[in-house]
Design a protein around this motif. Structure first.
Motif, mmCIF file in Angstrom:
data_model
loop_
_atom_site.group_PDB
_atom_site.id
_atom_site.type_symbol
_atom_site.label_atom_id
_atom_site.label_comp_id
_atom_site.label_asym_id
_atom_site.label_seq_id
_atom_site.Cartn_x
_atom_site.Cartn_y
_atom_site.Cartn_z
ATOM 1 N N PRO A 1 2.545 -17.541 -16.445
ATOM 2 C CA PRO A 1 3.492 -18.824 -16.358
ATOM 3 C C PRO A 1 3.928 -19.560 -17.415
ATOM 4 O O PRO A 1 5.004 -20.175 -17.744
ATOM 5 N N ILE B 1 -1.667 -26.629 -16.903
ATOM 6 C CA ILE B 1 -1.700 -25.574 -15.773
ATOM 7 C C ILE B 1 -2.938 -24.772 -15.789
ATOM 8 O O ILE B 1 -3.486 -24.325 -14.667
ATOM 9 N N ASP C 1 -2.785 -13.457 -14.174
ATOM 10 C CA ASP C 1 -1.408 -13.383 -13.609
ATOM 11 C C ASP C 1 -1.033 -14.867 -13.139
ATOM 12 O O ASP C 1 0.106 -15.268 -13.470
ATOM 13 N N ASN C 2 -1.892 -15.738 -12.755
ATOM 14 C CA ASN C 2 -1.636 -17.037 -12.103
ATOM 15 C C ASN C 2 -1.561 -18.213 -13.218
ATOM 16 O O ASN C 2 -0.858 -19.001 -13.339
#
Length: 596
Positions: free
Chosen positions: A172, A127, A167-168
Protein backbone atom coordinates in the motif's frame (compact mmCIF):
# COMPACT_ATOMS: atom_id res chain seq x y z
CA UNK A 1 18.89 56.97 -23.32
CA UNK A 2 20.10 57.69 -19.86
CA UNK A 3 18.90 55.26 -17.11
CA UNK A 4 19.28 55.46 -13.37
CA UNK A 5 20.81 52.40 -11.66
CA UNK A 6 19.73 51.91 -8.08
CA UNK A 7 22.23 51.04 -5.37
CA UNK A 8 20.42 47.73 -4.79
CA UNK A 9 20.77 46.77 -8.46
CA UNK A 10 24.43 47.68 -8.44
CA UNK A 11 25.05 45.68 -5.26
CA UNK A 12 23.37 42.63 -6.73
CA UNK A 13 25.63 42.78 -9.78
CA UNK A 14 28.82 42.82 -7.73
CA UNK A 15 30.59 39.62 -6.61
CA UNK A 16 29.51 38.35 -3.18
CA UNK A 17 31.88 39.28 -0.40
CA UNK A 18 34.22 36.46 0.58
CA UNK A 19 33.15 34.52 3.65
CA UNK A 20 35.49 34.74 6.62
CA UNK A 21 36.60 32.30 9.30
CA UNK A 22 34.88 34.42 11.95
CA UNK A 23 31.62 34.33 10.00
CA UNK A 24 31.88 30.54 9.61
CA UNK A 25 32.48 30.08 13.34
CA UNK A 26 29.55 32.36 14.17
CA UNK A 27 27.27 30.53 11.74
CA UNK A 28 28.14 27.16 13.23
CA UNK A 29 27.55 28.40 16.78
CA UNK A 30 24.17 29.89 15.84
CA UNK A 31 23.14 26.71 14.01
CA UNK A 32 24.03 24.48 16.95
CA UNK A 33 22.04 26.70 19.28
CA UNK A 34 19.03 26.58 16.97
CA UNK A 35 19.21 22.82 16.53
CA UNK A 36 19.55 22.16 20.24
CA UNK A 37 16.59 24.41 21.08
CA UNK A 38 14.38 22.61 18.54
CA UNK A 39 15.57 19.09 19.20
CA UNK A 40 13.83 18.37 22.50
CA UNK A 41 10.40 19.42 21.26
CA UNK A 42 10.83 17.40 18.08
CA UNK A 43 11.87 14.32 20.03
CA UNK A 44 8.95 14.69 22.43
CA UNK A 45 6.50 14.96 19.54
CA UNK A 46 7.98 11.89 17.82
CA UNK A 47 7.90 9.91 21.06
CA UNK A 48 4.22 10.66 21.57
CA UNK A 49 3.46 9.82 17.96
CA UNK A 50 5.28 6.46 18.00
CA UNK A 51 3.79 5.42 21.35
CA UNK A 52 0.27 6.75 20.70
CA UNK A 53 -0.58 6.60 16.98
CA UNK A 54 -3.64 8.69 16.10
CA UNK A 55 -4.58 11.04 13.28
CA UNK A 56 -3.79 13.95 15.60
CA UNK A 57 -0.35 12.74 16.67
CA UNK A 58 0.44 11.95 13.04
CA UNK A 59 -0.48 15.52 12.07
CA UNK A 60 1.63 17.07 14.82
CA UNK A 61 4.60 14.83 14.02
CA UNK A 62 4.35 15.81 10.35
CA UNK A 63 4.24 19.49 11.31
CA UNK A 64 7.43 19.24 13.37
CA UNK A 65 9.11 17.14 10.70
CA UNK A 66 8.32 19.89 8.21
CA UNK A 67 9.81 22.55 10.45
CA UNK A 68 12.94 20.51 11.04
CA UNK A 69 13.38 19.77 7.36
CA UNK A 70 13.07 23.43 6.41
CA UNK A 71 15.53 24.43 9.13
CA UNK A 72 18.06 21.72 8.28
CA UNK A 73 17.93 22.41 4.55
CA UNK A 74 18.36 26.15 5.16
CA UNK A 75 21.36 25.47 7.40
CA UNK A 76 22.83 22.98 4.94
CA UNK A 77 22.67 25.41 2.03
CA UNK A 78 24.25 28.12 4.16
CA UNK A 79 26.96 25.73 5.39
CA UNK A 80 27.92 24.94 1.80
CA UNK A 81 28.94 28.58 1.34
CA UNK A 82 31.66 28.26 3.98
CA UNK A 83 33.25 24.94 2.99
CA UNK A 84 35.91 26.57 0.77
CA UNK A 85 36.93 29.22 3.30
CA UNK A 86 40.69 29.01 3.96
CA UNK A 87 41.97 28.76 7.51
CA UNK A 88 38.97 27.04 9.11
CA UNK A 89 39.71 24.99 12.20
CA UNK A 90 39.27 21.21 11.90
CA UNK A 91 36.38 21.47 14.35
CA UNK A 92 34.50 24.10 12.35
CA UNK A 93 35.11 22.32 9.05
CA UNK A 94 33.83 19.06 10.54
CA UNK A 95 30.69 20.76 11.82
CA UNK A 96 30.06 22.44 8.47
CA UNK A 97 30.23 19.08 6.72
CA UNK A 98 27.82 17.65 9.26
CA UNK A 99 25.39 20.51 8.68
CA UNK A 100 25.67 20.13 4.92
CA UNK A 101 25.39 16.36 4.68
CA UNK A 102 23.82 15.17 7.91
CA UNK A 103 20.19 15.19 6.76
CA UNK A 104 18.68 11.82 5.97
CA UNK A 105 15.67 13.10 4.01
CA UNK A 106 16.37 16.62 2.74
CA UNK A 107 13.34 18.32 1.21
CA UNK A 108 13.77 20.62 -1.78
CA UNK A 109 13.14 24.31 -1.17
CA UNK A 110 10.16 24.52 -3.53
CA UNK A 111 7.06 25.76 -1.67
CA UNK A 112 5.20 22.97 0.13
CA UNK A 113 7.84 20.31 -0.53
CA UNK A 114 8.99 20.00 3.09
CA UNK A 115 5.40 19.64 4.31
CA UNK A 116 4.63 17.03 1.65
CA UNK A 117 7.72 14.98 2.46
CA UNK A 118 7.00 15.11 6.19
CA UNK A 119 3.39 14.02 5.71
CA UNK A 120 4.41 11.15 3.49
CA UNK A 121 7.00 9.96 6.02
CA UNK A 122 4.57 10.15 8.91
CA UNK A 123 1.82 8.45 6.90
CA UNK A 124 3.81 5.38 5.92
CA UNK A 125 5.29 4.94 9.40
CA UNK A 126 1.74 4.97 10.73
CA UNK A 127 0.76 2.32 8.15
CA UNK A 128 3.61 0.18 9.44
CA UNK A 129 2.81 0.76 13.10
CA UNK A 130 -0.83 -0.20 12.64
CA UNK A 131 -0.01 -2.96 10.15
CA UNK A 132 -1.52 -6.43 10.40
CA UNK A 133 -0.75 -9.78 8.85
CA UNK A 134 -2.83 -12.91 9.29
CA UNK A 135 -2.33 -16.31 10.90
CA UNK A 136 -4.99 -18.96 10.32
CA UNK A 137 -6.97 -16.21 8.61
CA UNK A 138 -7.08 -14.03 11.72
CA UNK A 139 -5.40 -10.58 12.00
CA UNK A 140 -2.13 -10.45 13.91
CA UNK A 141 -0.05 -7.38 14.85
CA UNK A 142 3.48 -6.63 13.74
CA UNK A 143 5.20 -7.57 17.01
CA UNK A 144 3.12 -10.75 17.37
CA UNK A 145 3.72 -11.87 13.81
CA UNK A 146 7.46 -11.45 14.29
CA UNK A 147 7.30 -13.73 17.33
CA UNK A 148 5.17 -16.30 15.49
CA UNK A 149 7.53 -16.37 12.52
CA UNK A 150 10.21 -17.53 14.94
CA UNK A 151 8.22 -20.37 16.50
CA UNK A 152 5.79 -21.71 13.88
CA UNK A 153 7.16 -24.62 11.84
CA UNK A 154 4.22 -25.30 9.51
CA UNK A 155 5.36 -24.06 6.06
CA UNK A 156 1.79 -23.24 5.00
CA UNK A 157 1.29 -20.98 8.02
CA UNK A 158 4.69 -19.39 7.54
CA UNK A 159 3.80 -18.66 3.94
CA UNK A 160 0.48 -17.11 5.01
CA UNK A 161 2.14 -14.80 7.55
CA UNK A 162 4.93 -13.81 5.17
CA UNK A 163 2.59 -13.00 2.29
CA UNK A 164 -0.02 -11.21 4.38
CA UNK A 165 2.54 -8.94 6.05
CA UNK A 166 4.26 -8.00 2.81
CA UNK A 167 0.97 -7.49 0.96
CA UNK A 168 -0.86 -5.60 3.73
CA UNK A 169 2.03 -3.41 4.88
CA UNK A 170 4.50 -3.08 2.01
CA UNK A 171 2.34 -2.85 -1.11
CA UNK A 172 0.00 0.00 0.00
CA UNK A 173 2.87 2.45 0.45
CA UNK A 174 4.61 1.92 -2.89
CA UNK A 175 3.32 5.09 -4.62
CA UNK A 176 4.04 7.22 -1.56
CA UNK A 177 7.55 5.80 -1.40
CA UNK A 178 8.19 6.67 -5.06
CA UNK A 179 7.21 10.26 -4.32
CA UNK A 180 9.42 10.34 -1.20
CA UNK A 181 12.41 9.22 -3.25
CA UNK A 182 11.77 11.95 -5.82
CA UNK A 183 11.53 14.69 -3.20
CA UNK A 184 14.54 13.46 -1.21
CA UNK A 185 16.70 13.27 -4.32
CA UNK A 186 15.76 16.79 -5.37
CA UNK A 187 16.65 18.04 -1.89
CA UNK A 188 20.02 16.28 -1.96
CA UNK A 189 20.87 17.72 -5.37
CA UNK A 190 20.08 21.23 -4.17
CA UNK A 191 22.75 20.65 -1.53
CA UNK A 192 25.35 19.74 -4.13
CA UNK A 193 25.20 15.93 -4.03
CA UNK A 194 24.64 13.65 -7.02
CA UNK A 195 21.70 12.04 -5.25
CA UNK A 196 20.55 11.11 -1.75
CA UNK A 197 22.56 7.87 -1.77
CA UNK A 198 25.74 9.83 -2.40
CA UNK A 199 24.73 12.15 0.43
CA UNK A 200 24.34 9.22 2.83
CA UNK A 201 27.72 7.79 1.84
CA UNK A 202 29.44 11.15 2.38
CA UNK A 203 29.17 10.83 6.18
CA UNK A 204 32.10 8.50 6.72
CA UNK A 205 35.13 10.82 6.65
CA UNK A 206 35.87 9.90 3.04
CA UNK A 207 34.45 10.59 -0.44
CA UNK A 208 31.19 8.70 -1.18
CA UNK A 209 32.88 6.56 -3.83
CA UNK A 210 35.60 5.48 -1.38
CA UNK A 211 33.01 4.44 1.17
CA UNK A 212 31.20 2.29 -1.40
CA UNK A 213 34.54 0.63 -2.16
CA UNK A 214 35.19 0.08 1.57
CA UNK A 215 31.89 -1.79 1.90
CA UNK A 216 32.63 -3.87 -1.19
CA UNK A 217 36.05 -4.71 0.25
CA UNK A 218 34.65 -5.94 3.56
CA UNK A 219 32.05 -8.29 2.08
CA UNK A 220 34.52 -10.77 0.46
CA UNK A 221 36.31 -11.08 3.82
CA UNK A 222 33.23 -12.64 5.45
CA UNK A 223 31.32 -14.10 2.47
CA UNK A 224 33.03 -17.54 2.59
CA UNK A 225 31.73 -18.03 6.14
CA UNK A 226 28.22 -17.04 5.05
CA UNK A 227 28.36 -19.38 2.07
CA UNK A 228 29.17 -22.36 4.29
CA UNK A 229 26.41 -21.44 6.73
CA UNK A 230 23.89 -21.07 3.89
CA UNK A 231 24.85 -24.47 2.47
CA UNK A 232 24.49 -26.23 5.82
CA UNK A 233 21.21 -24.50 6.71
CA UNK A 234 19.63 -25.29 3.34
CA UNK A 235 20.55 -28.96 3.71
CA UNK A 236 18.97 -29.19 7.15
CA UNK A 237 15.80 -27.44 5.94
CA UNK A 238 15.63 -29.88 3.03
CA UNK A 239 15.91 -32.80 5.43
CA UNK A 240 13.13 -31.32 7.58
CA UNK A 241 10.63 -30.19 4.93
CA UNK A 242 11.50 -32.20 1.83
CA UNK A 243 12.14 -31.19 -1.77
CA UNK A 244 8.61 -29.89 -2.34
CA UNK A 245 9.07 -27.15 0.28
CA UNK A 246 12.84 -26.60 0.31
CA UNK A 247 14.91 -28.08 -2.53
CA UNK A 248 18.41 -29.31 -1.78
CA UNK A 249 19.91 -26.83 -4.26
CA UNK A 250 19.24 -23.21 -5.18
CA UNK A 251 18.05 -20.43 -2.87
CA UNK A 252 16.43 -20.89 0.55
CA UNK A 253 12.73 -20.10 0.84
CA UNK A 254 12.69 -16.84 2.80
CA UNK A 255 9.75 -17.62 5.09
CA UNK A 256 11.39 -20.77 6.48
CA UNK A 257 14.25 -18.93 8.19
CA UNK A 258 12.47 -17.87 11.40
CA UNK A 259 12.30 -14.16 10.66
CA UNK A 260 9.96 -12.04 8.54
CA UNK A 261 12.89 -10.68 6.50
CA UNK A 262 15.19 -13.72 6.71
CA UNK A 263 17.74 -11.34 8.19
CA UNK A 264 18.60 -13.49 11.21
CA UNK A 265 18.08 -17.24 11.43
CA UNK A 266 18.67 -18.05 15.09
CA UNK A 267 14.99 -18.74 15.72
CA UNK A 268 15.20 -21.94 13.67
CA UNK A 269 18.25 -23.28 15.48
CA UNK A 270 16.12 -26.18 16.72
CA UNK A 271 15.53 -27.16 13.08
CA UNK A 272 19.10 -26.69 11.91
CA UNK A 273 21.00 -27.96 14.98
CA UNK A 274 23.10 -30.98 14.02
CA UNK A 275 22.34 -34.27 15.72
CA UNK A 276 24.79 -34.98 18.49
CA UNK A 277 26.57 -31.63 18.20
CA UNK A 278 23.78 -29.09 18.36
CA UNK A 279 22.71 -29.19 21.99
CA UNK A 280 24.28 -26.14 23.63
CA UNK A 281 23.07 -27.19 27.06
CA UNK A 282 20.58 -24.41 27.68
CA UNK A 283 17.99 -22.18 26.04
CA UNK A 284 18.02 -18.53 27.09
CA UNK A 285 14.26 -18.15 26.57
CA UNK A 286 13.61 -21.14 28.83
CA UNK A 287 16.04 -19.82 31.44
CA UNK A 288 14.28 -16.45 31.52
CA UNK A 289 10.89 -18.12 31.93
CA UNK A 290 12.15 -20.48 34.64
CA UNK A 291 13.60 -17.60 36.65
CA UNK A 292 10.31 -15.68 36.25
CA UNK A 293 11.82 -12.78 34.32
CA UNK A 294 9.46 -10.15 33.00
CA UNK A 295 10.18 -7.18 30.71
CA UNK A 296 11.36 -4.95 33.55
CA UNK A 297 13.65 -7.58 35.03
CA UNK A 298 15.21 -8.18 31.60
CA UNK A 299 16.00 -4.47 31.24
CA UNK A 300 17.42 -4.39 34.77
CA UNK A 301 19.73 -7.25 33.82
CA UNK A 302 20.93 -5.33 30.77
CA UNK A 303 21.59 -2.27 32.89
CA UNK A 304 23.51 -4.48 35.30
CA UNK A 305 26.04 -5.42 32.63
CA UNK A 306 26.88 -1.78 31.95
CA UNK A 307 26.99 -1.04 35.69
CA UNK A 308 29.48 -3.88 36.11
CA UNK A 309 31.79 -2.05 33.70
CA UNK A 310 31.61 1.11 35.78
CA UNK A 311 28.92 3.03 33.87
CA UNK A 312 26.49 5.03 36.00
CA UNK A 313 23.00 3.49 36.22
CA UNK A 314 20.10 4.75 34.13
CA UNK A 315 18.29 7.79 35.60
CA UNK A 316 14.97 7.25 37.37
CA UNK A 317 13.15 8.92 34.48
CA UNK A 318 14.33 6.08 32.22
CA UNK A 319 12.22 3.63 34.21
CA UNK A 320 9.26 5.99 34.42
CA UNK A 321 9.12 7.03 30.76
CA UNK A 322 10.34 4.11 28.66
CA UNK A 323 7.94 1.81 26.83
CA UNK A 324 8.76 -1.79 27.74
CA UNK A 325 5.53 -3.52 26.74
CA UNK A 326 2.92 -3.07 24.03
CA UNK A 327 -0.05 -1.15 25.46
CA UNK A 328 -3.37 -2.93 25.13
CA UNK A 329 -5.38 0.22 24.44
CA UNK A 330 -3.62 1.87 21.49
CA UNK A 331 -1.45 1.47 18.41
CA UNK A 332 2.29 1.96 18.82
CA UNK A 333 5.41 1.35 16.77
CA UNK A 334 6.95 -1.71 18.37
CA UNK A 335 10.18 -1.58 16.40
CA UNK A 336 12.88 -1.34 19.14
CA UNK A 337 14.67 2.00 19.45
CA UNK A 338 16.69 4.03 21.93
CA UNK A 339 15.96 7.70 22.62
CA UNK A 340 17.70 10.71 24.16
CA UNK A 341 14.96 13.30 24.26
CA UNK A 342 16.84 16.23 25.80
CA UNK A 343 20.37 15.40 24.56
CA UNK A 344 21.50 15.07 28.16
CA UNK A 345 19.77 12.64 30.53
CA UNK A 346 16.20 11.92 29.36
CA UNK A 347 17.13 8.48 28.08
CA UNK A 348 14.51 5.88 27.10
CA UNK A 349 14.01 2.70 25.14
CA UNK A 350 10.88 1.86 23.19
CA UNK A 351 10.12 -1.83 22.80
CA UNK A 352 7.28 -4.32 23.00
CA UNK A 353 9.37 -6.77 24.99
CA UNK A 354 8.63 -10.46 24.93
CA UNK A 355 10.32 -12.76 27.43
CA UNK A 356 12.68 -14.57 25.10
CA UNK A 357 16.35 -14.78 24.24
CA UNK A 358 16.10 -12.53 21.19
CA UNK A 359 14.64 -9.63 23.14
CA UNK A 360 17.17 -10.19 25.94
CA UNK A 361 19.91 -9.54 23.38
CA UNK A 362 17.99 -6.62 21.83
CA UNK A 363 17.71 -4.94 25.24
CA UNK A 364 21.51 -4.99 25.62
CA UNK A 365 21.77 -3.53 22.11
CA UNK A 366 19.33 -0.67 22.73
CA UNK A 367 20.89 0.16 26.09
CA UNK A 368 24.20 0.41 24.25
CA UNK A 369 22.72 3.34 22.33
CA UNK A 370 21.59 4.99 25.56
CA UNK A 371 24.97 4.68 27.26
CA UNK A 372 26.62 5.98 24.11
CA UNK A 373 24.23 8.97 24.04
CA UNK A 374 25.01 9.84 27.63
CA UNK A 375 28.75 9.40 27.24
CA UNK A 376 29.03 12.12 24.57
CA UNK A 377 26.45 14.53 26.02
CA UNK A 378 29.13 17.04 27.00
CA UNK A 379 30.29 17.41 23.41
CA UNK A 380 29.03 20.30 21.28
CA UNK A 381 25.63 19.51 19.81
CA UNK A 382 26.88 18.57 16.34
CA UNK A 383 29.34 16.10 17.89
CA UNK A 384 26.69 14.34 20.01
CA UNK A 385 26.70 11.22 17.90
CA UNK A 386 28.77 8.11 17.32
CA UNK A 387 32.08 8.31 15.46
CA UNK A 388 30.00 6.95 12.62
CA UNK A 389 26.57 5.33 12.65
CA UNK A 390 28.11 1.86 12.57
CA UNK A 391 29.86 2.61 15.87
CA UNK A 392 26.55 3.55 17.47
CA UNK A 393 24.99 0.24 16.44
CA UNK A 394 28.04 -1.82 17.41
CA UNK A 395 28.29 -0.71 21.05
CA UNK A 396 25.37 -2.68 22.45
CA UNK A 397 26.10 -5.60 20.14
CA UNK A 398 29.62 -5.79 21.57
CA UNK A 399 28.08 -6.12 25.02
CA UNK A 400 25.62 -8.70 23.69
CA UNK A 401 28.51 -10.85 22.40
CA UNK A 402 29.51 -11.10 26.04
CA UNK A 403 26.22 -12.85 26.86
CA UNK A 404 28.15 -16.09 27.21
CA UNK A 405 27.46 -19.07 29.50
CA UNK A 406 29.86 -17.52 32.02
CA UNK A 407 27.86 -14.27 32.04
CA UNK A 408 24.54 -16.11 32.41
CA UNK A 409 26.05 -18.06 35.29
CA UNK A 410 27.29 -14.93 37.04
CA UNK A 411 23.90 -13.21 36.93
CA UNK A 412 22.12 -16.30 38.20
CA UNK A 413 20.27 -17.28 35.04
CA UNK A 414 22.27 -20.45 34.39
CA UNK A 415 22.91 -23.08 37.06
CA UNK A 416 26.56 -24.20 37.47
CA UNK A 417 25.66 -27.78 36.58
CA UNK A 418 24.30 -26.65 33.20
CA UNK A 419 27.27 -24.61 31.99
CA UNK A 420 28.07 -26.27 28.65
CA UNK A 421 31.48 -27.96 28.37
CA UNK A 422 33.90 -27.38 25.50
CA UNK A 423 32.31 -30.14 23.39
CA UNK A 424 29.22 -27.92 23.09
CA UNK A 425 31.17 -25.15 21.35
CA UNK A 426 30.04 -26.16 17.87
CA UNK A 427 26.45 -25.60 18.90
CA UNK A 428 27.26 -22.32 20.67
CA UNK A 429 29.04 -20.97 17.60
CA UNK A 430 26.42 -22.21 15.15
CA UNK A 431 23.64 -20.58 17.16
CA UNK A 432 25.57 -17.32 17.23
CA UNK A 433 26.40 -17.49 13.51
CA UNK A 434 22.76 -17.96 12.58
CA UNK A 435 22.17 -14.42 13.80
CA UNK A 436 25.49 -12.64 13.37
CA UNK A 437 26.74 -14.16 10.13
CA UNK A 438 23.35 -14.70 8.50
CA UNK A 439 22.63 -10.99 8.85
CA UNK A 440 25.66 -9.76 6.89
CA UNK A 441 24.34 -9.89 3.30
CA UNK A 442 20.97 -8.50 4.38
CA UNK A 443 22.74 -5.60 6.11
CA UNK A 444 24.55 -4.93 2.85
CA UNK A 445 21.77 -5.28 0.28
CA UNK A 446 19.21 -2.89 1.85
CA UNK A 447 21.29 0.15 0.95
CA UNK A 448 22.61 -1.45 -2.23
CA UNK A 449 18.97 -1.40 -3.34
CA UNK A 450 18.35 2.15 -2.11
CA UNK A 451 21.56 3.51 -3.58
CA UNK A 452 20.44 2.09 -6.90
CA UNK A 453 16.98 3.65 -6.50
CA UNK A 454 18.42 7.05 -5.59
CA UNK A 455 20.85 6.91 -8.51
CA UNK A 456 18.11 6.03 -10.99
CA UNK A 457 19.70 2.66 -11.80
CA UNK A 458 16.54 1.05 -10.36
CA UNK A 459 13.40 2.81 -11.52
CA UNK A 460 9.94 2.56 -9.98
CA UNK A 461 8.87 0.04 -12.62
CA UNK A 462 11.39 -2.49 -11.32
CA UNK A 463 11.50 -1.94 -7.56
CA UNK A 464 10.36 -5.47 -6.73
CA UNK A 465 12.41 -7.23 -9.39
CA UNK A 466 15.58 -5.42 -8.31
CA UNK A 467 14.86 -6.22 -4.65
CA UNK A 468 14.40 -9.93 -5.41
CA UNK A 469 17.54 -9.95 -7.56
CA UNK A 470 19.68 -8.47 -4.78
CA UNK A 471 18.20 -10.82 -2.21
CA UNK A 472 19.14 -13.70 -4.47
CA UNK A 473 22.59 -12.36 -5.29
CA UNK A 474 23.72 -11.59 -1.74
CA UNK A 475 21.55 -13.77 0.52
CA UNK A 476 20.67 -16.70 -1.67
CA UNK A 477 17.02 -16.48 -0.54
CA UNK A 478 13.81 -16.24 -2.56
CA UNK A 479 10.18 -15.41 -1.70
CA UNK A 480 7.78 -18.34 -1.17
CA UNK A 481 5.87 -17.28 -4.31
CA UNK A 482 6.85 -15.20 -7.31
CA UNK A 483 6.37 -11.46 -6.83
CA UNK A 484 5.44 -8.99 -9.56
CA UNK A 485 5.57 -5.20 -9.59
CA UNK A 486 2.24 -4.88 -7.77
CA UNK A 487 4.21 -5.94 -4.69
CA UNK A 488 6.60 -3.77 -2.71
CA UNK A 489 8.49 -6.05 -0.35
CA UNK A 490 11.07 -3.40 0.65
CA UNK A 491 8.26 -1.37 2.27
CA UNK A 492 7.58 -4.21 4.71
CA UNK A 493 10.92 -3.41 6.39
CA UNK A 494 10.69 -0.49 8.85
CA UNK A 495 14.09 1.02 8.09
CA UNK A 496 13.28 1.35 4.38
CA UNK A 497 10.05 3.25 4.81
CA UNK A 498 11.50 5.31 7.70
CA UNK A 499 14.52 6.34 5.58
CA UNK A 500 17.03 4.95 8.09
CA UNK A 501 20.39 4.29 6.37
CA UNK A 502 21.14 0.59 6.79
CA UNK A 503 24.81 0.10 5.96
CA UNK A 504 25.42 1.07 9.59
CA UNK A 505 24.17 -2.38 10.61
CA UNK A 506 26.52 -4.16 8.21
CA UNK A 507 29.42 -2.15 9.61
CA UNK A 508 28.24 -2.78 13.16
CA UNK A 509 28.18 -6.56 12.64
CA UNK A 510 31.87 -6.40 11.73
CA UNK A 511 32.92 -3.67 14.16
CA UNK A 512 31.37 -5.42 17.16
CA UNK A 513 33.77 -8.35 16.79
CA UNK A 514 36.68 -5.93 16.43
CA UNK A 515 35.58 -4.15 19.63
CA UNK A 516 34.86 -7.45 21.37
CA UNK A 517 38.28 -8.94 20.61
CA UNK A 518 39.99 -5.74 21.76
CA UNK A 519 37.98 -5.82 25.02
CA UNK A 520 38.85 -9.48 25.60
CA UNK A 521 42.51 -8.76 24.94
CA UNK A 522 42.39 -5.88 27.42
CA UNK A 523 40.74 -8.18 29.96
CA UNK A 524 43.60 -10.68 29.58
CA UNK A 525 41.35 -13.41 28.20
CA UNK A 526 43.34 -16.42 26.96
CA UNK A 527 40.64 -19.01 26.19
CA UNK A 528 38.56 -19.45 23.03
CA UNK A 529 37.41 -16.02 21.89
CA UNK A 530 33.73 -16.98 21.76
CA UNK A 531 33.78 -17.93 25.46
CA UNK A 532 35.07 -14.54 26.62
CA UNK A 533 32.95 -12.29 28.81
CA UNK A 534 34.35 -8.99 30.06
CA UNK A 535 31.46 -8.59 32.50
CA UNK A 536 32.55 -6.74 35.66
CA UNK A 537 35.84 -5.51 34.15
CA UNK A 538 36.16 -1.84 35.10
CA UNK A 539 39.35 -1.31 33.06
CA UNK A 540 37.59 -2.34 29.86
CA UNK A 541 34.62 -0.18 30.83
CA UNK A 542 36.80 2.89 31.37
CA UNK A 543 38.46 2.53 27.98
CA UNK A 544 35.12 1.88 26.34
CA UNK A 545 33.60 4.99 27.89
CA UNK A 546 36.59 7.11 26.86
CA UNK A 547 35.98 6.16 23.22
CA UNK A 548 32.25 6.88 23.52
CA UNK A 549 32.90 10.28 25.08
CA UNK A 550 34.67 11.34 21.86
CA UNK A 551 31.32 11.24 20.08
CA UNK A 552 31.68 12.46 16.50
CA UNK A 553 34.34 15.02 17.35
CA UNK A 554 37.10 13.11 15.51
CA UNK A 555 37.22 11.02 12.33
CA UNK A 556 36.08 7.47 13.03
CA UNK A 557 39.55 5.92 12.48
CA UNK A 558 40.75 7.97 15.47
CA UNK A 559 37.95 6.59 17.65
CA UNK A 560 38.57 3.04 16.43
CA UNK A 561 42.26 3.35 17.20
CA UNK A 562 41.54 4.74 20.68
CA UNK A 563 39.89 1.46 21.70
CA UNK A 564 41.35 -1.23 19.42
CA UNK A 565 44.72 0.17 18.36
CA UNK A 566 43.65 -0.26 14.71
CA UNK A 567 42.58 2.36 12.18
CA UNK A 568 40.85 0.14 9.61
CA UNK A 569 37.57 -1.73 9.88
CA UNK A 570 38.38 -5.39 9.37
CA UNK A 571 36.54 -8.71 9.32
CA UNK A 572 39.56 -10.55 10.79
CA UNK A 573 38.19 -10.58 14.35
CA UNK A 574 34.87 -12.01 13.17
CA UNK A 575 36.64 -14.74 11.20
CA UNK A 576 38.82 -15.54 14.23
CA UNK A 577 35.73 -15.82 16.45
CA UNK A 578 34.05 -18.31 14.12
CA UNK A 579 37.17 -20.17 12.97
CA UNK A 580 36.27 -23.45 14.75
CA UNK A 581 32.79 -23.35 13.22
CA UNK A 582 34.14 -22.62 9.74
CA UNK A 583 36.29 -25.75 9.85
CA UNK A 584 33.36 -27.84 11.08
CA UNK A 585 30.97 -26.45 8.43
CA UNK A 586 33.44 -27.27 5.64
CA UNK A 587 33.55 -30.87 6.86
CA UNK A 588 29.76 -31.10 6.97
CA UNK A 589 29.37 -29.58 3.49
CA UNK A 590 32.16 -31.57 1.82
CA UNK A 591 29.80 -33.81 -0.17
CA UNK A 592 27.17 -31.10 -0.84
CA UNK A 593 26.68 -28.79 -3.80
CA UNK A 594 26.93 -25.34 -2.24
CA UNK A 595 26.00 -21.98 -3.73
CA UNK A 596 22.74 -21.06 -5.41
Amino acid sequence: MHRKISLLTLAAALPAAAQTVAEADAFVAASEKELLAFSTSRQQVDWINETYITDDTNAIAALFATRESEMRVRQAKEAAKFTKVAGLSDETRRKLETLRGGITSPAPTTPGAAAELAKLGTKIKAIYGAGRGTLDGKPISGSDIEAEMGTVRDPAKLKEMWLSWHDNVGAPMRDDYVRMIDLTNKGARELGFKDAGSMWRARYDMPPEDFARLVDRLWPDVKPLYDELHCFTRARLNETYGDAVQPATGPIRADLLGNMWAQEWGNIYDVVAPKGAGDIGYDTSALLAAKKYDALKMVKAGEGFFSSLGFAPMPETFWQRSQFAKPADREVICHPSAWDLDNVEDLRIKMCIKVNGDDFVTIHHELGHNYCQRAYNKQDYLFRDGANDGFHEAIGDTIALSITPDYLLRIGLLDPARVPPADKDTGLLLRQAMDKVAFLPFGLLIDKWRWGVFAGQIDDRSYQAAWDALRLQYQGVAPPVDRDESAFNPGAKFHVLASVPYTRYFLARILQFQFYKAACDQAGWTGPLHRCSFFDNKDVGAKFEAMLEMGASKPWPDALEAFTGERDISGKAMIAYFEPLMSWLKEQNAARTCGW
